[in-house]
Design an enzyme around this catalytic site. Structure first.
Site, short mmCIF file in Angstrom:
data_model
loop_
_atom_site.label_atom_id
_atom_site.label_comp_id
_atom_site.label_asym_id
_atom_site.label_seq_id
_atom_site.Cartn_x
_atom_site.Cartn_y
_atom_site.Cartn_z
N CYS A 69 43.69 44.33 38.09
CA CYS A 69 44.91 44.44 37.82
C CYS A 69 45.63 44.44 39.06
O CYS A 69 45.14 44.06 39.96
CB CYS A 69 45.14 45.90 37.17
N THR A 71 46.64 46.74 41.37
CA THR A 71 45.95 47.28 42.54
C THR A 71 44.31 47.36 42.37
O THR A 71 43.85 47.78 43.59
CB THR A 71 46.67 48.59 42.59
N HIS A 137 19.61 58.26 47.28
CA HIS A 137 20.88 57.94 46.51
C HIS A 137 20.76 58.03 45.06
O HIS A 137 21.84 58.35 44.34
CB HIS A 137 21.00 56.36 46.93
C1 RB5 Z 1 51.18 46.66 36.23
O1 RB5 Z 1 52.29 46.30 36.66
C2 RB5 Z 1 50.45 47.43 37.37
O2 RB5 Z 1 50.82 48.79 37.22
C3 RB5 Z 1 48.97 47.24 37.12
O3 RB5 Z 1 48.76 45.70 37.33
C4 RB5 Z 1 48.28 48.19 38.09
O4 RB5 Z 1 48.53 48.09 39.42
C5 RB5 Z 1 48.02 49.53 37.84
O5 RB5 Z 1 47.07 50.08 38.55
#
Ligand code: RB5
Length: 149
Positions: A69, A71, A137
């Site tokens: 996504c 981040t 581990h």
């Molecule tokens: C979408 O805009 C964004 O919130 C998503 O891609 C992600 O970064 C969420 O954690």
């Protein structure tokens, strides 16, 4: 193809292009990319895409998962709610290797707004090449699993 070479891929709308580049890359490495979308950049919700890939891994249909996504964080949080999933966000190759060797991670999460494509592909390579070391581990991974109830 056997489950041992299947990797589930999903993302939200932010990461379509990088997801598709990774799909091509891992196919060239000999893995089968099970790309479950979404297919377009229409705005969507990362939790459902993280869950869908996580279910393929948790069921044994796919050996690994790679989700993306903006981040890498939100979709990772969703995937980790699925029993049996250990997913880490990585922005460097060392961490990608270590989440396999020490944490036996079965999913990798990447942030398209954090990484360029070249580094992302190197991180995927490191994640797929590394093996869990077991031993002390394994005790710790078992403790993580025990938290699932
Ligand atoms: C979408 O805009 C964004 O919130 C998503 O891609 C992600 O970064 C969420 O954690």
């Amino acid at each position: 193809m056997t489950t041992s070479l299947r990797i589930a891929l999903s993302s939200d709308h932010a990461a379509i292009d990088l997801r598709q580049a990774i799909a091509k890359h891992i196919a060239a490495l000999g893995w089968e990319a099970v790309d479950i979308g979404p297919p377009t950049t229409e705005s969507t919700h990362y939790p459902k895409h993280g869950e869908a890939a996580a279910r393929l891994v948790a069921s044994g249909d796919c050996r690994r998962g790679n989700i993306l996504c903006g981040t890498g964080q939100g979709i990772m949080m969703a995937a980790n709610k699925v029993k049996g999933i250990r997913c880490g966000v990585c922005s460097d190759t060392f961490s990608a290797r270590m989440i396999r060797e020490h944490n036996d991670a079965n999913m990798l999460s990447l942030g398209v707004r954090v990484l360029d494509e070249g580094l992302a592909l190197d991180i995927v390579d490191a994640f797929l090449a590394a093996q869990f070391e077991g031993g002390r581990h394994a005790t710790r991974v078992d403790m993580i699993t025990a938290l699932e109830g």
